[in-house]
Design an enzyme around this catalytic site. Structure first.
Site, PDB file in Angstrom:
ATOM      1  CG  HIS A  61     -63.704  41.401  18.065  1.00 35.70           C
ATOM      2  ND1 HIS A  61     -63.597  42.738  18.391  1.00 35.70           N
ATOM      3  CD2 HIS A  61     -62.745  40.769  18.788  1.00 35.70           C
ATOM      4  CE1 HIS A  61     -62.631  42.910  19.267  1.00 35.70           C
ATOM      5  NE2 HIS A  61     -62.079  41.715  19.513  1.00 35.70           N
ATOM      6  CD  GLU A  63     -68.237  43.876  15.972  1.00 37.11           C
ATOM      7  OE1 GLU A  63     -68.395  44.919  16.626  1.00 37.11           O
ATOM      8  OE2 GLU A  63     -67.678  42.857  16.440  1.00 37.11           O
ATOM      9  CB  CYS A  91     -63.412  47.401  19.008  1.00 33.18           C
ATOM     10  SG  CYS A  91     -62.793  46.120  17.884  1.00 33.18           S
ATOM     11  CB  CYS A  94     -65.039  45.612  14.532  1.00 34.84           C
ATOM     12  SG  CYS A  94     -64.671  44.032  15.358  1.00 34.84           S
TER      13      CYS A  94
END
Length: 156
Positions: A61, A63, A91, A94
């Site tokens: 992701h 992040e 999410c 993360c």
């Protein structure tokens, strides 16, 4: 405790614009258009965009990529002076990385009602954890949301 704000500093806006540019790069590569920038002492030390499809890795992701990049640049895993700017609410995975990296502040754009861990689905920042980041949402939310909508409309 409300996490959405109407006013942010010019520096916040500049860093989020960089995150939006990274989201555009993700979209151009066929990735979900989310970008992230990690700032330490007023300079970008890590940045990333979603790379799950490109790298065939569920963990990549935006992040996580930005946190990884910052850790490498700074030579350590404690990002206790950092601010993470991300175009869409992080999410659960993360959020866990943010807590574990000790990032003190998170600024995001669009909320994520399905997967968001800072208000969309639940509030990780209110859990009894060893670290609680200050979370501020809503910076350029419309721009970030428009990118997400355009991306998923193209898939249909």
């Amino acid at each position: 405790m409300e996490i959405y704000h109407d006013s942010f500093s010019p520096a916040d806006e500049a860093y989020m614009r960089r995150a939006l540019a990274l989201a555009d790069e993700a979209m151009a590569r066929g990735e979900v258009p989310i970008g992230a920038v990690l700032v330490w002492d007023e300079r970008i030390v890590g940045e990333g965009y979603n790379r799950r499809e490109s790298d065939k890795n569920a963990l990549w992701h935006a992040e996580i990529v930005a946190i990884d990049s910052a850790c490498r640049a700074l030579g350590g895993w404690r990002l206790h002076k950092g601010t993470l700017y991300v175009t869409v609410e992080p999410c659960m995975m993360c959020a866990g990385a943010i807590v574990n990296a000790r990032i003190p502040r998170v600024v995001f754009g669009a909320p994520d009602r399905r997967f968001g861990a800072f208000g969309g689905l639940f509030r990780a920042d209110l859990l009894e954890l060893n670290h609680k980041p200050k979370v501020e949402g809503g910076l350029f939310a419309e721009e970030a949301s428009a990118r997400m909508s355009a991306f998923f409309e193209r898939l249909r």
